[in-house]
Design a protein around this motif. Sequence first.
Motif, mmCIF file in Angstrom:
data_model
loop_
_atom_site.group_PDB
_atom_site.id
_atom_site.type_symbol
_atom_site.label_atom_id
_atom_site.label_comp_id
_atom_site.label_asym_id
_atom_site.label_seq_id
_atom_site.Cartn_x
_atom_site.Cartn_y
_atom_site.Cartn_z
ATOM 1 N N ILE A 1 0.862 -1.190 0.000
ATOM 2 C CA ILE A 1 0.000 0.000 0.000
ATOM 3 C C ILE A 1 0.890 1.227 0.000
ATOM 4 O O ILE A 1 1.805 1.341 0.831
ATOM 5 N N ASN A 2 0.650 2.147 -0.931
ATOM 6 C CA ASN A 2 1.405 3.393 -0.971
ATOM 7 C C ASN A 2 0.513 4.540 -0.506
ATOM 8 O O ASN A 2 -0.588 4.737 -1.025
ATOM 9 N N TYR B 1 0.456 8.661 0.213
ATOM 10 C CA TYR B 1 1.206 9.847 -0.153
ATOM 11 C C TYR B 1 1.013 10.958 0.879
ATOM 12 O O TYR B 1 0.598 10.717 2.021
ATOM 13 N N GLU C 1 -0.222 8.590 -8.280
ATOM 14 C CA GLU C 1 -0.063 7.174 -8.582
ATOM 15 C C GLU C 1 1.330 6.815 -9.064
ATOM 16 O O GLU C 1 1.604 5.646 -9.351
ATOM 17 N N ARG D 1 4.447 6.574 -7.759
ATOM 18 C CA ARG D 1 5.264 5.609 -7.023
ATOM 19 C C ARG D 1 4.650 4.209 -7.081
ATOM 20 O O ARG D 1 5.362 3.213 -7.243
ATOM 21 N N ALA D 2 3.330 4.131 -6.959
ATOM 22 C CA ALA D 2 2.655 2.834 -6.988
ATOM 23 C C ALA D 2 2.803 2.163 -8.347
ATOM 24 O O ALA D 2 3.036 0.957 -8.443
ATOM 25 N N SER D 3 2.653 2.931 -9.416
ATOM 26 C CA SER D 3 2.767 2.341 -10.760
ATOM 27 C C SER D 3 4.182 1.848 -11.011
ATOM 28 O O SER D 3 4.383 0.768 -11.589
ATOM 29 N N THR E 1 0.379 -3.194 -6.141
ATOM 30 C CA THR E 1 0.471 -1.981 -5.327
ATOM 31 C C THR E 1 -0.827 -1.198 -5.347
ATOM 32 O O THR E 1 -1.368 -0.907 -6.417
ATOM 33 N N ALA F 1 -2.351 2.311 -4.634
ATOM 34 C CA ALA F 1 -2.208 3.738 -4.347
ATOM 35 C C ALA F 1 -3.463 4.148 -3.592
ATOM 36 O O ALA F 1 -4.553 4.225 -4.167
#
Length: 450
Positions: free
Chosen positions: A202-203, A205, A213, A215-217, A226, A228
């Motif tokens: 789980i990211n 922010y 999105e 960092r998650a992508s 992942t 987001a």
Amino acid sequence: MLSVRFMYLSSFRRPSVAGYLLRRSWSGRVLLCHRAGMAVSVQVHPSPKCLFDEPVQVRVGGLSPLQQVTMKASLTDEKGQAFHSLAFYRADEQGELDLSQCPSLGGHYTGTEPMGLFWSLTPATPFTRLVKRDVATSPLCVHIEVFDGHGTLERLPEQPLAACINERWFMKEGVRRIPVREGRVRGVLFVPPGSGPFPGVINVYTIEGGLLENRASLLANHGFTTLALAYRDYDDLPNDVINFDLDYFEEAVNFLRQHPKVKGPGVGAMGISKGADLVLSMASFLPDVVAAVVINGCITSAVFGLCFKNKLLSTGLGYTTSRIQIAESGVADIVEIMNEVNKGSVIPIENTEGTILFIVGEDDKNWKSKYYADEAIKRMKEHGKDKYELLSYPGAGHYLEPPYFPFCYASYHSVIGMHSMWGGNAKAHSFAQEHLWPKVQVFLQNALNK
């Protein structure tokens, strides 16, 4: 237990990667210009298209021996904001220039910096941070141009000697982007290609709201399913918040754990700034969060309160605006505004059964991240806990992003309502971003593949 402090060295390189790139054939979208009977070309290797967190090699051919040139990079973001960088170089005796081998003699950076044109991109409008929201359908296109001589942005020749475009994408082929509206959970799930299952992360922010999105992508490209996760001012999530509800984050954890493309049994969580203290709370109160990446976070719930199971865990660490200092640049220096931490309100980090990776920019001007990380580790040691790692970067500021995001000196701070400095210097901050990214992936793989 691992604690490491990294100093930036301008000679930092990837010799094995560079060697590989030099042996590959060249390709790219290239604009050729003729000068003195020679065709000048600039090429991006190994391809004009790549993922955003991948390094590229920029080379120029067809120059005169020892010719002085200016290399310029530019891009326009989704809102039409322009960013640019330039650096001064000199060709070798064969009239060739390789940015992975030749030092910049001036401009936005100096020294041998293969990706310097990218991380030194500077906004034309001051205090603008580069943000990419559409990660699925369009890249960030970096235009690279070569100009004769050494000149400023205002005094470059009208026409470049050569130019090319580097398309930097956020999702590789096969990654699926799935909007999530499950119960109360709002966000976007990124699923890697292949049969899986994959480690789940789980990211979370910053507090600015909405959903980023990138960092998650990029994590999904590296084999992580992942999520987001939005938690404020997105879809039907409220903007005006007094206390955050940890039950919401528990619901997100359960959603991810139960997904068929998630390996389990536990998941990881990664957060920056306000998102980092939320992730620290998740690791402390939710046993299924077995790995936490905490980037420049606080050790108590910052600004906003935190509830769990209808119980108020913290009223939130406040701040005192009278301690704001205005720098000569006109932006706010807020590093001293946070109130003293009440030891009784510190997140009970010692409760976690998982492992924590603390990442610190030692020149963070948003708040005292290094102090908070040191206090967190001290608390863990006092309770006999040693399942943590620390990556600490002198000269790095608050907004530690994936590699090659341009350094942001200052931008609008949604909590204090003015432009605020984030700390750090461009070269050291960019080194930190490049160095920590593979470390994060290894940490998550090791913790989630047990």
